[in-house]
Design a protein around this motif. Structure first.
Motif, short mmCIF file in Angstrom:
data_model
loop_
_atom_site.label_atom_id
_atom_site.label_comp_id
_atom_site.label_asym_id
_atom_site.label_seq_id
_atom_site.Cartn_x
_atom_site.Cartn_y
_atom_site.Cartn_z
N ASP A 11 35.13 36.48 47.51
CA ASP A 11 34.72 37.67 47.03
C ASP A 11 34.07 37.54 45.52
O ASP A 11 33.23 37.85 44.99
CB ASP A 11 35.95 38.40 46.74
CG ASP A 11 35.79 39.60 45.98
OD1 ASP A 11 34.81 40.53 46.50
OD2 ASP A 11 36.09 39.98 44.86
N SER A 40 39.53 34.77 51.32
CA SER A 40 38.89 36.30 51.14
C SER A 40 38.55 36.39 49.52
O SER A 40 37.50 36.53 49.14
CB SER A 40 39.43 37.23 51.55
OG SER A 40 39.39 37.40 53.03
N GLN A 51 40.88 34.91 44.05
CA GLN A 51 40.06 35.27 43.07
C GLN A 51 40.07 34.66 41.73
O GLN A 51 39.24 34.19 40.85
CB GLN A 51 40.36 37.01 42.63
CG GLN A 51 39.75 38.03 43.69
CD GLN A 51 39.70 39.24 43.45
OE1 GLN A 51 40.93 39.65 42.87
NE2 GLN A 51 38.81 40.14 43.71
#
Length: 347
Positions: free
Chosen positions: A87, A83, A304
């Protein structure tokens, strides 16, 4: 972007034969002698030749695609990492191809080749628990493919990596058990070849040493697969000891869950008889009875940071073909205290 792709012409030039002969040898054509086939295939393997005519014709252009290899998609931690990767990637205009090694070295090798042939601009990789040799990774790096490793990393100075502070997380977990009055703390140890296993063991040992508690190797149990079944089996062996542990720190949550199963089946209470702490904070750990204390890893943030590092590397290389200085990002863990470890009834 440009890759250092070996061609049929390179092999032909090295062996002093024609490209057409090399092509037919690689296709096992009956007109080519066994000796020539052997020489061609051995050199092709040595030079990391990857036959892919379509991909070769397009190597000069960026695809704006990142390849991701994770050990298991069903693992809650890795799903949060994905995720985080998506992102950042989608915001930067990149697509993502996700593969899973399923904890297999062979699958990991296959995934790397598949991503390379799909012309990804770079790869984000977390190693399988079987990975103890790295020729397949070195071969791909040698072709100029940007790589960033996360969580389970290849400790090479030429690539960036994102890791959590496993040592501090394990130390905090063990110190918490000591604060609860536990003095005979067992450790369920994970896959021996992974750096995260070694760091978690080291953190456990540091906590014992700082608290003047002797390290007892008899209660450090190997769980090389880190599964519920292994955690249960290891704990059953611990419970048969004359002086059984009063606490267990497991290398991951599945092993901790297996430990809880064994403790309950033996008619003992958690945490009154034996306290339990896991590592990775799987979301369903909070749903157990009692809820499982665990070390939380910032999976989303890890994804990230890994994606940012890789995209930066791709952009720099695409702009002027230079190599950015590799970086290591160390992320902090957080102990989530629940009822499985609260012998004193307080946090």
């Amino acid at each position: 972007m440009k890759y250092n792709q070996v061609t049929i012409k390179d092999i032909a030039r090295e062996l002093g034969i024609s490209p057409s002969t090399v092509s037919r040898a690689l296709k096992d054509h009956p007109d080519i002698s066994p000796e020539t086939k052997k020489a061609v295939n051995e050199l092709a393997e040595k030079l990391n030749y990857t036959p892919n005519i379509v991909a070769l014709s397009l190597r000069q252009s960026k695809t704006n695609t990142l390849g991701v290899i994770i050990p298991e998609i069903v693992h809650f931690f890795f799903s949060t990492v994905i995720s985080g990767i998506e992102d950042v990637a989608y915001s930067a205009g990149y697509n993502v191809i996700i593969t899973q090694s399923n904890e297999s070295l062979l699958r990991e090798k296959t995934d790397i080749k598949a991503l390379f042939n799909s012309r990804v601009d770079g790869m984000l990789i977390s190693l399988s628990r079987e990975t103890s040799t790295f020729e397949h990774i070195d071969a791909t790096l040698a072709k100029g493919v940007p790589m960033v490793f996360f969580d389970r990393v290849y400790d090479t100075p030429t690539s960036s990596k994102v890791v959590v502070d496993d040592l501090s997380g394990a130390k905090e977990a063990t110190l918490h058990l000591i604060e609860q009055g536990c003095t005979r703390i067992a450790h369920l140890e994970g896959p021996p070849n992974l750096g995260i296993t070694k760091q978690r063991l080291e953190g456990y040992i540091e906590a014992l040493n700082e608290s003047n508690i002797p390290v007892n190797k008899d209660i450090i149990m190997s769980c090389p697969l880190g599964t519920i079944e292994e955690g249960k089996s290891a704990t059953e062996a611990l419970l048969k000891m004359d002086n059984r542990p009063d606490a267990i720190f497991a290398t991951n949550d599945p092993a901790a869950m297996g430990a809880m199963q064994a403790i309950k089946e033996a008619g003992l209470k958690i945490p009154q008889d034996i306290a339990v702490v896991g590592f990775s904070n799987w979301f369903f750990g909070a749903l157990l009875e009692p809820p499982l204390t665990s070390v939380d890893q910032p999976g989303f943030e890890m994804g990230q940071e890994a994606a940012k590092l890789l995209i930066r590397q791709i952009e720099v290389k695409s702009k002027d073909n230079s190599e950015p200085v590799p970086e290591t990002k160390l992320l902090k863990t957080r102990l989530i205290i629940r009822d499985s470890s609260l012998k004193k009834g307080k946090k």
